[in-house]
Design a protein around this motif. Structure first.
Motif, PDB file in Angstrom:
ATOM      1  N   ILE C  34      47.634  38.382  51.032  1.00 27.70           N
ATOM      2  CA  ILE C  34      47.302  37.710  49.604  1.00 27.70           C
ATOM      3  C   ILE C  34      48.607  38.517  48.408  1.00 27.70           C
ATOM      4  CG2 ILE C  34      46.266  40.286  49.037  1.00 27.70           C
ATOM      5  CD1 ILE C  34      44.368  38.572  46.962  1.00 27.70           C
ATOM      6  N   THR C  35      49.002  37.131  47.878  1.00 29.45           N
ATOM      7  CA  THR C  35      50.165  37.206  47.654  1.00 29.45           C
ATOM      8  C   THR C  35      49.537  36.893  45.212  1.00 29.45           C
ATOM      9  OG1 THR C  35      51.144  35.293  46.565  1.00 29.45           O
ATOM     10  CG2 THR C  35      51.301  36.606  49.369  1.00 29.45           C
ATOM     11  N   ALA C  36      50.367  37.470  44.411  1.00 27.57           N
ATOM     12  CA  ALA C  36      50.345  37.339  42.792  1.00 27.57           C
ATOM     13  C   ALA C  36      51.784  37.191  42.134  1.00 27.57           C
ATOM     14  CB  ALA C  36      49.894  38.034  42.172  1.00 27.57           C
ATOM     15  N   GLY C  37      51.849  36.596  41.295  1.00 32.38           N
ATOM     16  CA  GLY C  37      53.527  36.502  40.240  1.00 32.38           C
ATOM     17  C   GLY C  37      54.471  35.812  41.186  1.00 32.38           C
ATOM     18  N   LYS C  42      52.220  41.695  46.622  1.00 36.53           N
ATOM     19  CA  LYS C  42      51.259  40.899  47.832  1.00 36.53           C
ATOM     20  C   LYS C  42      51.141  42.238  48.608  1.00 36.53           C
ATOM     21  CE  LYS C  42      55.383  39.352  49.415  1.00 36.53           C
ATOM     22  NZ  LYS C  42      56.724  38.731  50.327  1.00 36.53           N
ATOM     23  N   ASP C  43      49.823  42.031  49.514  1.00 39.08           N
ATOM     24  CA  ASP C  43      48.945  42.894  50.122  1.00 39.08           C
ATOM     25  C   ASP C  43      48.618  41.841  51.408  1.00 39.08           C
ATOM     26  OD1 ASP C  43      47.997  45.252  51.357  1.00 39.08           O
ATOM     27  OD2 ASP C  43      46.669  45.746  48.950  1.00 39.08           O
ATOM     28  N   ASN C  44      47.700  43.049  52.093  1.00 36.33           N
ATOM     29  CA  ASN C  44      46.991  42.219  53.343  1.00 36.33           C
ATOM     30  C   ASN C  44      45.624  43.461  53.710  1.00 36.33           C
ATOM     31  OD1 ASN C  44      46.148  42.080  56.158  1.00 36.33           O
ATOM     32  ND2 ASN C  44      48.143  41.206  56.028  1.00 36.33           N
ATOM     33  N   LEU C  45      44.942  41.799  53.125  1.00 34.18           N
ATOM     34  CA  LEU C  45      43.333  43.221  53.088  1.00 34.18           C
ATOM     35  C   LEU C  45      42.442  42.438  54.569  1.00 34.18           C
ATOM     36  CD1 LEU C  45      42.927  41.820  50.034  1.00 34.18           C
ATOM     37  CD2 LEU C  45      43.539  44.083  50.417  1.00 34.18           C
ATOM     38  N   ASN C  46      42.325  42.699  55.076  1.00 44.10           N
ATOM     39  CA  ASN C  46      41.209  42.774  56.752  1.00 44.10           C
ATOM     40  C   ASN C  46      40.034  41.921  56.598  1.00 44.10           C
ATOM     41  OD1 ASN C  46      41.025  42.606  59.443  1.00 44.10           O
ATOM     42  ND2 ASN C  46      39.978  44.542  59.430  1.00 44.10           N
ATOM     43  N   LYS C 211      34.713  39.152  37.328  1.00 42.40           N
ATOM     44  CA  LYS C 211      36.017  38.182  37.462  1.00 42.40           C
ATOM     45  C   LYS C 211      35.351  38.899  38.982  1.00 42.40           C
ATOM     46  CE  LYS C 211      39.789  38.129  34.497  1.00 42.40           C
ATOM     47  NZ  LYS C 211      38.532  38.193  33.054  1.00 42.40           N
ATOM     48  N   LEU C 212      35.679  37.509  39.881  1.00 47.57           N
ATOM     49  CA  LEU C 212      34.997  37.546  40.827  1.00 47.57           C
ATOM     50  C   LEU C 212      36.043  36.929  41.592  1.00 47.57           C
ATOM     51  CD1 LEU C 212      31.495  36.465  40.529  1.00 47.57           C
ATOM     52  CD2 LEU C 212      32.328  39.101  41.291  1.00 47.57           C
ATOM     53  N   ASP C 213      37.382  36.489  40.803  1.00 49.86           N
ATOM     54  CA  ASP C 213      38.798  35.914  41.798  1.00 49.86           C
ATOM     55  C   ASP C 213      40.063  36.172  41.794  1.00 49.86           C
ATOM     56  OD1 ASP C 213      40.211  35.920  39.435  1.00 49.86           O
ATOM     57  OD2 ASP C 213      38.411  34.556  38.725  1.00 49.86           O
ATOM     58  N   LYS C 214      40.488  35.852  42.314  1.00 48.56           N
ATOM     59  CA  LYS C 214      42.396  36.684  42.617  1.00 48.56           C
ATOM     60  C   LYS C 214      42.786  37.050  41.072  1.00 48.56           C
ATOM     61  CE  LYS C 214      46.499  35.003  43.750  1.00 48.56           C
ATOM     62  NZ  LYS C 214      47.266  34.033  44.633  1.00 48.56           N
ATOM     63  N   ASP C 215      42.252  37.093  40.382  1.00 47.04           N
ATOM     64  CA  ASP C 215      42.689  38.460  38.515  1.00 47.04           C
ATOM     65  C   ASP C 215      42.234  39.460  38.783  1.00 47.04           C
ATOM     66  OD1 ASP C 215      44.015  36.606  37.610  1.00 47.04           O
ATOM     67  OD2 ASP C 215      41.837  35.623  35.951  1.00 47.04           O
ATOM     68  N   VAL C 216      41.072  39.652  40.211  1.00 43.85           N
ATOM     69  CA  VAL C 216      41.353  41.153  40.162  1.00 43.85           C
ATOM     70  C   VAL C 216      42.464  41.648  40.961  1.00 43.85           C
ATOM     71  CG1 VAL C 216      39.894  42.525  41.638  1.00 43.85           C
ATOM     72  CG2 VAL C 216      38.300  40.538  40.515  1.00 43.85           C
ATOM     73  N   PHE C 217      42.867  40.952  41.859  1.00 45.08           N
ATOM     74  CA  PHE C 217      44.255  41.457  42.273  1.00 45.08           C
ATOM     75  C   PHE C 217      44.818  41.940  41.588  1.00 45.08           C
ATOM     76  CE2 PHE C 217      47.822  40.659  44.630  1.00 45.08           C
ATOM     77  CZ  PHE C 217      47.670  41.960  45.860  1.00 45.08           C
ATOM     78  N   ARG C 218      45.479  40.494  40.693  1.00 43.10           N
ATOM     79  CA  ARG C 218      45.936  40.641  39.580  1.00 43.10           C
ATOM     80  C   ARG C 218      46.444  41.365  38.962  1.00 43.10           C
ATOM     81  NH1 ARG C 218      45.027  35.010  39.198  1.00 43.10           N
ATOM     82  NH2 ARG C 218      46.003  33.428  40.600  1.00 43.10           N
ATOM     83  N   LYS C 219      45.404  41.780  38.800  1.00 45.71           N
ATOM     84  CA  LYS C 219      45.550  42.691  37.420  1.00 45.71           C
ATOM     85  C   LYS C 219      44.833  44.276  37.378  1.00 45.71           C
ATOM     86  CE  LYS C 219      44.659  39.022  33.889  1.00 45.71           C
ATOM     87  NZ  LYS C 219      44.018  38.530  32.982  1.00 45.71           N
ATOM     88  N   ASP C 220      44.734  44.354  39.175  1.00 48.65           N
ATOM     89  CA  ASP C 220      44.188  45.277  39.674  1.00 48.65           C
ATOM     90  C   ASP C 220      42.897  46.166  39.306  1.00 48.65           C
ATOM     91  OD1 ASP C 220      46.055  45.903  41.403  1.00 48.65           O
ATOM     92  OD2 ASP C 220      47.697  46.539  39.539  1.00 48.65           O
ATOM     93  N   LEU C 221      41.738  45.697  39.218  1.00 52.96           N
ATOM     94  CA  LEU C 221      40.694  45.759  38.171  1.00 52.96           C
ATOM     95  C   LEU C 221      39.757  45.347  39.782  1.00 52.96           C
ATOM     96  CD1 LEU C 221      40.662  42.241  36.099  1.00 52.96           C
ATOM     97  CD2 LEU C 221      41.292  44.707  35.913  1.00 52.96           C
ATOM     98  N   GLY C 222      39.965  45.886  41.138  1.00 52.76           N
ATOM     99  CA  GLY C 222      39.284  46.494  41.644  1.00 52.76           C
ATOM    100  C   GLY C 222      39.391  46.129  42.899  1.00 52.76           C
ATOM    101  N   ASP C 223      38.258  46.038  43.507  1.00 51.78           N
ATOM    102  CA  ASP C 223      37.980  45.523  45.455  1.00 51.78           C
ATOM    103  C   ASP C 223      38.153  43.889  44.692  1.00 51.78           C
ATOM    104  OD1 ASP C 223      38.010  44.926  47.368  1.00 51.78           O
ATOM    105  OD2 ASP C 223      36.236  45.823  47.751  1.00 51.78           O
ATOM    106  N   VAL C 224      39.160  42.731  45.403  1.00 55.73           N
ATOM    107  CA  VAL C 224      39.557  41.627  45.184  1.00 55.73           C
ATOM    108  C   VAL C 224      38.572  41.174  46.031  1.00 55.73           C
ATOM    109  CG1 VAL C 224      40.880  41.412  46.605  1.00 55.73           C
ATOM    110  CG2 VAL C 224      40.464  39.782  45.060  1.00 55.73           C
ATOM    111  N   LEU C 225      38.397  41.325  47.582  1.00 57.44           N
ATOM    112  CA  LEU C 225      36.921  41.162  48.286  1.00 57.44           C
ATOM    113  C   LEU C 225      36.277  41.109  48.323  1.00 57.44           C
ATOM    114  CD1 LEU C 225      38.977  41.829  52.301  1.00 57.44           C
ATOM    115  CD2 LEU C 225      39.157  40.045  50.075  1.00 57.44           C
ATOM    116  N   GLU C 226      35.151  41.858  47.580  1.00 58.34           N
ATOM    117  CA  GLU C 226      34.052  42.499  46.923  1.00 58.34           C
ATOM    118  C   GLU C 226      33.635  41.115  46.176  1.00 58.34           C
ATOM    119  OE1 GLU C 226      31.720  44.359  47.315  1.00 58.34           O
ATOM    120  OE2 GLU C 226      30.471  43.518  46.960  1.00 58.34           O
ATOM    121  N   GLY C 227      34.893  41.035  45.160  1.00 59.10           N
ATOM    122  CA  GLY C 227      34.690  39.599  44.793  1.00 59.10           C
ATOM    123  C   GLY C 227      34.341  38.278  45.191  1.00 59.10           C
TER     124      GLY C 227
END
Lengths: 219, 712, 325
Positions: C34-37, C42-46, C211-227
């Motif tokens: 997963i990437t942003a910006g 970057k990250d890798n989420l199982n 939010k249930l999308d990649k913004d969770v990852f972009r903005k560090d709002l929690g567990d993106v995969l949960e969304g």
């Protein structure tokens, strides 16, 4: 001699055309519905009569030219069989590219139905009538002949009674007063020779035109 | 709209409230257009019987025997209200409707005529109406392939809000191929064929029977207008003529739609009819039952057939690419029933639907009408007056209109309609002359006598071609019959047409009424000039008398009475109010004598004396013929009533030198008065009392007003 | 974001890998990255690859049944699709229904308000330039996409929005915005490419606006995969309603320059009767063609040029223009 007279939906001059052609000795003119493709090959020549094929939707003749009938007709002309298009038939032949040019709406965008004069300009297929002036009716909305250049193969021009192609004698705005074209074995004209055929119709000049056509088939 | 007494009668007779489908049925069938509730009571006045009449008033077209087992069918109908709202489509569908009327009787259509009335064509709206109506008629009639053989066109400010568009159609059918509109056998099924049923023209009949008022904005009424499709109509004609022998009965769908055609045919046969409205082939799925009953979508026919013929008929329909559906059957119940989605939506006694309407009382009173006062005095000598009349929009050449209609399609046109009526060669080698019109300005001066004299003017066009009149149809266009003065005009004009038919023994074989041609504003009523159009057909064994002069160095004679009448004439309208206001008169005896002469003696060329009188008609004749003329003193010396009077038994004829003696002798024998007016010449000039005008100059002047009206 | 080039056998994008098998088929493999910006974060989420592959599968199925031609041929396993090899346009299309993301930064407006009508924007695909906004005419002038293709791409994109928005709403979700990529195959046909998942769209819960999308990852709002899982679950629970609206193609026919146009002359005179002076009036025709909901990807351009040249117009005297809506 078998002459096929086509009927598309909206064709409406088929009866008088058949009646005129059948008046010649030795001619058997046959009504051919446009879907009746297997009869085409048996004919010695063809006439596409006037009318409003497919309602003249889009442009006069535009839809008729896309039918298989006209595709087959194209092949028949390659073998030298004669085709004569009258009014809507002429429009179909130009749309199909079998005759050069295009027929635009009349100068005043109004239908025009009246007797006019034409002078025969063709000295080949219609050579017997070359330079003769004929009185004959027209009835069309899109008869304004147009082409990018002055074309060769003019069959007839609108003229005054003395055969001069004046502005006044041009009923629809046609380029060079062109009333009909001929190219190889294909001929077409806006005026209606079948409506100036019998005495009661007020002129019999059209009979001469159709006679030349019928005689050319025999050759 | 149904009236209070009508609704009360329906509820009382049924003993319940009608369903919406039943209500729509009554609304359509009890309209004036379908029921003739204001006019039927006068039809007995017409002369209707003759040995030639094969089918009289009551079906789509009247049929007249012209010998050799050939019948001529004719019909004349108005399409005024739709044309006011949408002039192009209104006029097109008017032509389509009258063609289907005569087709319902099995006739092949061979001629169309049209009678038009507009406001003065000087402002944009009237010009547009004129232009669009002509385009509508031309695009439809030309495409269907039926030649236009005549009609008339009149302008008056009283037609501004209510233009009139009436169309006549003539057809031929072999005696053994007639189709009737009578349901004869129980168990026969109903086949609806042609265009799809849609939402266009819903409520057209009710619409045509209503008065326009300011609050009824014409634009919002477009839903009531039908859209024409001439290509489908052409296929309908071709297929109907092919299947005609397999049909038990046939009626076109016109005003009142499916329910009108079905119930009328059932009533004529004393039968019942059941309709399954789900079976109707439609443009869109969501069309309600009542809409399916009364939709006036165009190009549809309803046939009644023996079920055994279904296969043969539908094979033809499929071949011509015409859609069809089996929508019901004929039974013995004498009821009209209809079902939709498995529910019964209508159950009504057929006889009640057709004949049960309460006759509206219709009081009438003769209005106080001042004599028309001419306010357009134009001075000068007689020739100047004649030339100014010639250049008025009332009398200007209609050539620019007629050339927009195909006059020669089918190849049987002998005389084009340029001056009056046309002539066709029939399949039995006889010649049929046709003319239609009226004189609204004249009829307005005196409805009964005006209607008679206007009808005679039409007859003169037939007779001058050598045709013997054999039948007539009428279309009566008037104002709102709720007003006693409008209704009086209507009844007077019917009496006039009836007397004309009785006196000359010309049978009336069909008709149509169009009432409510008026617009109501807050301050005033604006109603049309009364316009009882009639169409006449004539027959002759010999080729027609030429409508144009055929030789030069011949003489032109005025035959018949010297004088015409000035009341209601163009001289009255445009030049000066007559000082001697004696009543109009009709001279039937003299008319018959002249009619006999013109139809039995083979003249080379003849012309009726129409609007504008002798001098104007003479000039028109010269222009039409492209033949020059030098007037005698005898012509120059005639008085105003002679030169400008109209409505009299009189004609112009061509007399060649070689026949002069014989003709004169013949006329003296018959006690027919004649005046030698002058000599024709090859030089295209009109010479009158030291004045000389070239025909070219006169023709340009005569053509100018219509060219301007049509923006040419 | 991913480039597909026929010449290359394999290409690894930021989150997916593409392998060209032959001229007819390629493999699209979802990885757990997963990437942003533009790749800065970057990250890798199982399990993320499988989750997005599943979302893409169900949404592309819905689009196919709504008449959108897509590049997917078949799903091979949890993370792999067989797809059509395409030449991807160097521009991507974004449709916005509600304000969020770059448009808010660009115009300094707060996120969250619904737009009066869906907004379509085009961006150049270039990480180095940070995917700049590009106008339609620039995209055409630079040769990134042909005008005709752009018309079709826009029509498809609006169609995708209509069907997604409707079904997301049914699932209690707000479709805020999303990104689409299109490509052209070797025959010139145009297909919807790439994927549709939480990576390429913004989606909020209708009730909580969570939010249930990649913004969770972009903005560090929690567990993106949960969304992403919520998204997948909500969309699996509803019965999809495909779009039944026809696609409209408008054809405008005008008389060629220089040829007589009698109709135009008559209208010109009539207009002048209203006191309006005109230089010239040309009268043409307008034809509207509607297509049934199930569109095959077709060579619109070639087909319509053929039908125009051989039927609808007479090339000697008329020219035509095609608009797809």
């Amino acid at each position: 001699m078998e002459i096929g007279v086509f009927r598309f939906p909206g064709t409406n001059n088929e009866h008088e055309t058949l009646r005129a052609l059948n008046n010649f000795e030795g001619v058997s003119a046959n009504l051919i519905e446009y879907k009746d493709l297997q009869r085409i090959n048996d004919q010695d020549a063809f006439v596409i009569p006037g009318g409003f094929s497919f309602g003249d939707i889009l442009r006069a003749g535009a839809i008729a030219k896309t039918t298989e009938t006209v595709q087959l007709l194209r092949d028949e002309t390659l073998s030298g069989k004669l085709v004569f298009g009258i009014c809507n038939g002429f429009q179909i032949l130009t749309e199909a590219g079998l005759l050069p040019g295009a027929l635009l709406p009349n100068r005043h965008t109004r239908f025009v139905s009246k007797f006019i004069n034409i002078k025969i300009s063709d000295d080949k297929l219609f050579g017997d009538l070359f330079n003769q002036v004929m009185r004959i009716p027209i009835a069309h909305f899109e008869g304004n002949y147009w082409n990018t250049t002055r074309p060769d193969g003019v069959l007839a021009r609108y003229s005054d009674i003395d055969g001069r192609d004046t502005e006044d004698s041009n009923p629809n705005g046609s380029l060079d007063n062109i009333a009909g074209m001929v190219k190889n074995s294909v001929a077409g004209m806006m005026p209606h020779p079948e409506r100036a055929f019998f005495k009661h119709q007020g002129s019999t000049d059209g009979r001469k035109i159709l006679k030349v056509f019928v005689e050319a088939i025999k050759c | 709209m149904l009236t209070e007494p009508e609704i009360t009668k329906i509820k009382k007779t049924l003993g319940r409230d009608p369903t919406i489908e039943e209500f729509s049925t009554f609304d359509a069938l009890w309209s004036e257009h379908c029921s003739y509730k204001s006019s039927k009571r006068w039809f007995h006045l017409f002369y209707t019987e003759s040995e030639r009449v094969a089918l009289g008033i009551g079906e789509g077209a009247g049929l007249i025997d012209v010998g050799e087992d050939l019948l001529v069918g004719l019909g004349l109908e108005s399409h005024n209200h739709p044309s006011a709202v949408d002039p192009f489509n209104g006029a097109s569908t008017g032509v389509g409707g009258i063609i289907r009327d005569i087709l319902s009787q099995g006739c092949r259509p061979i001629a169309i005529l049209d009678n038009l009335r507009f406001g003065l064509p000087f402002q944009n709206r009237q010009k547009l109406l004129l232009d669009q109506v002509i385009l509508g008629i031309s695009s439809y009639g030309n495409c269907v392939g039926v030649p236009n053989l005549g009609g008339d066109l009149e302008f008056d400010e009283n037609f501004e809000e209510n233009p009139l568009v009436n169309a006549m159609c003539v057809g031929v059918v072999d005696k053994d191929k007639i189709i009737r509109s009578v349901a004869k056998n129980s168990g026969d099924i109903l086949v609806l064929y042609g265009g799809k049923t849609g939402l266009d023209g819903i409520g057209g009949v009710t619409f045509a029977s209503e008065v326009f008022s300011d609050s009824n904005n014409t634009l919002e009424q477009r839903g009531s207008v039908q859209i024409g499709d001439p290509l489908t109509e052409k296929k309908l004609i071709d297929v109907t003529l092919e299947i005609s022998e397999h049909l038990s009965a046939l009626q076109d769908l016109g005003g009142g739609g499916l329910v009108c055609a079905a119930v009328e045919m059932a009533e004529k046969g004393g039968k019942g009819v059941h309709l399954n409205l789900n079976e109707v082939h439609t443009q869109i799925d969501d069309i309600k039952a009542w809409q399916r009953l009364i939709s006036e979508s165009q190009e549809r026919m309803l046939a009644i057939i023996n079920p055994a013929n279904l296969k043969k008929i539908t094979e033809s329909l499929d071949k011509f690419e015409v859609e069809w559906s089996v929508v019901g059957e004929i039974n013995e119940s004498k009821l009209f029933t209809a079902e939709f989605n498995g529910e019964n939506v209508a159950e009504l006694p057929v006889d009640f639907v057709i004949n049960g309407f309460p006759e509206p009382p219709r009081p009438m009173t003769e209005p106080d009408r001042p004599i028309f006062n001419s306010n357009r005095r134009s001075g000068g000598d007689d020739l100047q007056i004649a030339l100014s009349l010639l250049q008025s929009v009332d009398l200007a050449s209609r050539k620019e209109v007629f050339i927009q209609y195909d006059q020669h399609v089918q190849g049987n046109t002998v005389v084009s309609p340029f001056n009056g009526g046309g002539v066709l060669l029939l399949p039995n080698r006889k010649y049929l002359s046709i003319a239609s019109g009226t004189n609204s300005f004249l009829v307005n001066q005196s409805p009964k006598l005006g209607a008679e004299l206007a009808s005679l003017e039409i007859l003169h066009k037939i007779v001058s071609r050598g045709g013997t009149p054999i039948g007539l149809v009428d279309s009566l266009n008037f104002g709102n019959p709720d007003f006693p003065d409008s209704y009086w005009e209507f009844v007077e004009a019917i009496k006039g047409v009836a007397n004309f038919s009785q006196q000359l023994k010309i049978p009336v074989v069909g008709g149509n009424v169009s009432l409510y041609n008026e617009k109501q504003t807050e301050s005033a009523r604006k109603k049309i000039l009364p316009s009882p159009f009639i169409g006449i057909i004539g027959i002759s064994d010999q080729a027609p008398t030429s409508p144009v002069l055929t030789t030069v160095n011949s003489r032109i004679f005025l035959i018949g009475s010297n004088k015409g009448q000035l009341i209601g004439s163009q001289y009255h309208k445009q030049v000066s109010t007559p000082t001697n206001m004696k009543k109009l008169e009709v001279y039937y005896e003299e008319e018959q004598k002249l009619m006999g002469f013109l139809t039995s003696f083979q003249l080379t060329a003849a012309r009726h004396i129409g609007r504008g009188g002798l001098l104007v008609s003479l000039i028109k004749w010269l222009i039409e013929s492209k033949v020059g003329f030098k007037a005698n003193r005898a012509l120059v010396n005639l008085g105003v009533e002679e030169k400008f009077g109209e409505f009299a038994p009189r004609f112009l004829i061509q007399v060649r030198p070689e026949e002069e003696v014989e003709l004169k002798g013949k006329m003296r024998d018959l006690k027919i008065n004649f005046v030698d007016l002058g000599r024709t010449s090859s030089e295209e000039v009109f010479i009158y009392n030291n004045n000389s005008h070239t025909l070219k100059e006169l023709e340009e002047a005569w053509n100018k007003p219509m060219k301007e009206a049509l923006n040419l | 974001m991913m480039r597909q080039e026929n010449e290359e056998k394999s290409y690894s994008g930021k989150v997916k890998t593409l392998e060209i098998l032959n001229s007819e088929t390629a493999k699209m493999i979802f990885r757990d990255d997963i990437t942003a910006g533009d790749g800065a974060k970057k990250d890798n989420l199982n399990g993320k690859g499988a989750l997005n592959a599943r979302m893409t599968e169900i949404l592309f199925n819905l689009l196919t049944s709504s008449g959108i031609p897509t590049h997917i041929l078949k799903k091979e396993d949890d993370i792999t699709f067989l797809v059509r090899p395409l030449k991807i346009f160097p521009v991507e299309v974004v449709i916005r229904n509600t304000l969020a993301g770059s448009i808010c930064r660009r115009y300094g407006i707060p996120e969250g308000e619904e737009l009066k009508k869906p907004l379509l924007e085009i961006f150049v695909k270039d990480d180095e330039l940070h995917d700049p906004l590009i106008s339609e005419s620039v995209a055409v002038s630079l040769g990134y996409i042909e005008e005709f293709e752009l018309g079709l791409v826009k029509a498809y994109a609006h169609r995708v929005n209509k069907v997604l928005k409707h079904n997301f709403d049914k699932a209690g979700l707000i479709l805020v915005d999303f990104k689409l990529e299109f490509g052209r195959d070797k025959n010139g046909l145009i297909w919807l490419a790439d994927e549709l998942s939480g990576d390429s769209m913004r989606v909020w819960d209708k009730e909580t606006r969570q939010k249930l999308d990649k913004d969770v990852f972009r903005k560090d709002l929690g567990d993106v995969l949960e969304g992403y899982r919520t998204l997948e679950k909500r969309l699996s629970e509803i019965e999809f309603e495909p779009l039944r609206e026809p696609l409209n193609v408008n054809i405008i026919i005008t008389p060629k320059e220089g040829i007589p146009n009698p109709g135009g002359n008559v209208v010109k005179r009539a207009i002048e009767n209203f006191g309006i002076n005109t230089q010239s009036v040309r009268l043409g025709k307008f034809i509207q063609i509607s297509f049934q909901e199930n569109l095959e990807s077709r060579n619109w351009k070639e087909e319509f040029h053929k039908v125009n040249n051989e039927l609808l117009t007479n090339p000697l005297i008329e020219v035509f223009k095609i608009q797809i809506r």
